[in-house]
Design a protein around this motif. Structure first.
Motif, PDB file in Angstrom:
ATOM      1  N   LEU A 309       0.436  -1.310   0.113  1.00  0.00           N
ATOM      2  CA  LEU A 309      -0.020  -0.005  -0.095  1.00  0.00           C
ATOM      3  C   LEU A 309       0.528   1.282   0.321  1.00  0.00           C
ATOM      4  N   ASP A 310       1.640   1.260   1.017  1.00  0.00           N
ATOM      5  CA  ASP A 310       2.559   2.505   0.790  1.00  0.00           C
ATOM      6  C   ASP A 310       3.433   2.159  -1.068  1.00  0.00           C
ATOM      7  N   HIS A 311       3.702   1.386  -1.650  1.00  0.00           N
ATOM      8  CA  HIS A 311       4.371   1.446  -2.184  1.00  0.00           C
ATOM      9  C   HIS A 311       3.608   2.297  -2.998  1.00  0.00           C
ATOM     10  N   LEU A 312       2.211   2.133  -3.582  1.00  0.00           N
ATOM     11  CA  LEU A 312       1.516   2.054  -4.276  1.00  0.00           C
ATOM     12  C   LEU A 312       0.925   3.268  -4.242  1.00  0.00           C
ATOM     13  N   HIS A 313       1.046   3.366  -2.909  1.00  0.00           N
ATOM     14  CA  HIS A 313       0.684   5.154  -2.358  1.00  0.00           C
ATOM     15  C   HIS A 313       1.417   6.624  -2.955  1.00  0.00           C
ATOM     16  N   HIS A 314       2.955   5.555  -2.558  1.00  0.00           N
ATOM     17  CA  HIS A 314       4.391   6.592  -3.211  1.00  0.00           C
ATOM     18  C   HIS A 314       4.103   6.633  -4.796  1.00  0.00           C
ATOM     19  N   GLU A 315       3.698   5.854  -5.257  1.00  0.00           N
ATOM     20  CA  GLU A 315       3.807   5.597  -6.577  1.00  0.00           C
ATOM     21  C   GLU A 315       2.278   6.897  -7.414  1.00  0.00           C
ATOM     22  N   GLY A 316       1.708   6.922  -6.792  1.00  0.00           N
ATOM     23  CA  GLY A 316       0.714   8.180  -7.296  1.00  0.00           C
ATOM     24  C   GLY A 316      -0.995   7.219  -7.313  1.00  0.00           C
ATOM     25  N   VAL A 317      -0.111   5.132  -7.331  1.00  0.00           N
ATOM     26  CA  VAL A 317      -1.787   4.750  -7.238  1.00  0.00           C
ATOM     27  C   VAL A 317      -3.402   4.484  -6.637  1.00  0.00           C
ATOM     28  N   VAL A 318      -2.756   5.071  -5.180  1.00  0.00           N
ATOM     29  CA  VAL A 318      -3.749   4.597  -4.389  1.00  0.00           C
ATOM     30  C   VAL A 318      -3.548   6.358  -4.033  1.00  0.00           C
ATOM     31  N   SER A 319      -4.829   6.553  -2.778  1.00  0.00           N
ATOM     32  CA  SER A 319      -4.836   7.871  -2.033  1.00  0.00           C
ATOM     33  C   SER A 319      -4.722   7.590  -0.666  1.00  0.00           C
ATOM     34  N   LEU A 320      -4.243   8.007   0.329  1.00  0.00           N
ATOM     35  CA  LEU A 320      -4.386   8.254   1.602  1.00  0.00           C
ATOM     36  C   LEU A 320      -4.557   8.869   2.500  1.00  0.00           C
ATOM     37  N   GLU A 321      -5.834   8.212   2.844  1.00  0.00           N
ATOM     38  CA  GLU A 321      -6.786   9.792   4.011  1.00  0.00           C
ATOM     39  C   GLU A 321      -6.654   9.248   5.867  1.00  0.00           C
ATOM     40  N   GLY A 322      -6.205   9.498   6.281  1.00  0.00           N
ATOM     41  CA  GLY A 322      -5.619   9.434   8.153  1.00  0.00           C
ATOM     42  C   GLY A 322      -5.191   7.834   7.993  1.00  0.00           C
ATOM     43  N   ASP A 323      -5.318   6.502   8.041  1.00  0.00           N
ATOM     44  CA  ASP A 323      -5.176   5.618   8.112  1.00  0.00           C
ATOM     45  C   ASP A 323      -5.843   4.306   6.590  1.00  0.00           C
ATOM     46  N   THR A 324      -6.573   5.115   5.876  1.00  0.00           N
ATOM     47  CA  THR A 324      -6.990   4.153   5.321  1.00  0.00           C
ATOM     48  C   THR A 324      -6.994   4.992   3.402  1.00  0.00           C
ATOM     49  N   TYR A 325      -6.451   3.506   2.740  1.00  0.00           N
ATOM     50  CA  TYR A 325      -6.262   4.097   0.992  1.00  0.00           C
ATOM     51  C   TYR A 325      -7.133   4.096   0.972  1.00  0.00           C
ATOM     52  N   ARG A 326      -7.420   4.201  -0.620  1.00  0.00           N
ATOM     53  CA  ARG A 326      -8.214   4.571  -1.862  1.00  0.00           C
ATOM     54  C   ARG A 326      -8.022   3.895  -3.035  1.00  0.00           C
ATOM     55  N   ALA A 327      -8.015   3.198  -3.614  1.00  0.00           N
ATOM     56  CA  ALA A 327      -8.004   3.098  -5.075  1.00  0.00           C
ATOM     57  C   ALA A 327      -8.215   4.489  -5.986  1.00  0.00           C
TER      58      ALA A 327
END
Length: 327
Positions: A309-327
């Motif tokens: 999830l962290d990798h996908l977030h840093h690559e701009g594929v998912v967003s992070l709101e608080g501790d929740t990830y969203r496609a």
């Protein structure tokens, strides 16, 4: 390579301790740490867990080769995990051996209270961020308390860094820092007349893929660091790898790149979970990946999910709101 196979029911299968003894070296003395060229030194690479059964297996394995714990001159540790370091302090106390490990892991192998407390605090923070329920956290804490004896005695460590050359057991070992599974994981490259080989600890395993994210919460961007490690090892084009668990790896480049592909597929699966089930934290994603978790896997499972999830977030594929990830 002289390998003693040791029991391990908790982690990635049976451990390996490697025995190096007494071959000649051409490395100039001024560029070495360890013994003099041609010394009849005895060196162990990793030691196994500090249990009565594994202690007996290691003693028996050395005795079959004409050695005892008291004969060990050097201990080279690939990383701080107890299934690789557990008996190091005990052997050092009996023999006066020099213990080498990467500088990042040395304080944990020495069981420095401040370093241990910092890891425990960081793990608690991550478990909260990952959404691990209180009852699962309590179960994990009980596991760590019950497994505390596996750490064995603390060892006094001589810290090393990437590229450092050790002259031990008549062999020249070059340290190759390989973070991801652990912050201080080091491989140790051996050059022979016609082959290039390396001890790799848990950087590359022949059956399982090493846990990333939960195995060492100190590692920032754990999946990114591990993928960099895998590509670095693949590019070195070794002829054979000697892992910390199970059998030698005779196709090192292919195996390293196979694990890269595995993580690409897992990232795609994690993204699919978010697309199919909606926003989620690391614990919820780990449930879809691995099902119900027990023991050490209560930290390994969400840790692995977090790494992706962290990798996908840093690559701009998912967003992070608080501790929740969203496609």
């Amino acid at each position: 390579m002289d390998r003693i196979t040791l029991g391990n029911d908790e982690f990635e299968g049976r451990n390996n301790a490697y025995v190096l003894a007494g071959e000649e070296s051409e490395t100039p003395p001024e560029s070495r740490r360890g013994g003099e060229a041609g010394d009849d030194e005895l060196t162990l690479v990793d030691t196994g867990l500090a249990t009565e059964g594994i202690r007996a297996e290691l003693r028996e394995g050395l005795a079959e080769r004409g050695y005892a714990f008291s004969d060990v001159d050097n201990i080279v540790l690939t990383h701080f995990h107890v299934d690789h370091t557990g008996l190091a302090g005990e052997i050092q106390a009996e023999s006066g051996a020099t213990v080498y490990a990467h500088e990042a892991d040395a304080p944990l192998i020495e069981q420095d209270p401040d370093a241990v407390a910092a890891v425990e605090e960081r793990r608690r923070e991550y478990l909260e961020r990952w959404g691990v329920p209180d009852d699962a956290q309590e179960t994990l804490l009980e596991f760590f308390e019950q497994a505390a004896h596996l750490e064995g005695e603390p060892a006094e460590v001589t810290p090393i860094e990437d590229g450092e050359v050790l002259e031990v057991g008549g062999r020249t070992l070059e340290a190759v820092h390989a973070p991801g599974h652990a912050a201080g994981l080091c491989c140790f490259e051996i050059e022979t007349d016609d082959r290039s080989e390396a001890f790799v600890g848990d950087a590359v395993l022949p059956v399982y893929t090493p846990n990333v994210g939960g195995a060492d919460v100190r590692v920032e961007r754990p999946l990114e660091r591990y993928l960099t490690t895998l590509r670095r090892l693949a590019d070195r084009e070794y002829d054979r790898l000697w892992p910390g668990h199970r059998d030698p790896i005779d196709d090192p480049r292919d195996r390293a790149l196979e694990i890269v592909d595995h993580h690409r597929e897992r990232s795609e699966k994690v993204l699919g979970i978010l697309e199919d089930h909606g926003p989620a934290d690391a614990w919820e994603v780990s449930g879809h990946l691995f099902g119900e978790l027990e023991g050490i896997h209560i930290v390994h499972g969400p840790g692995e999910a977090f790494a992706h999830l962290d990798h996908l977030h840093h690559e701009g594929v998912v967003s992070l709101e608080g501790d929740t990830y969203r496609a």
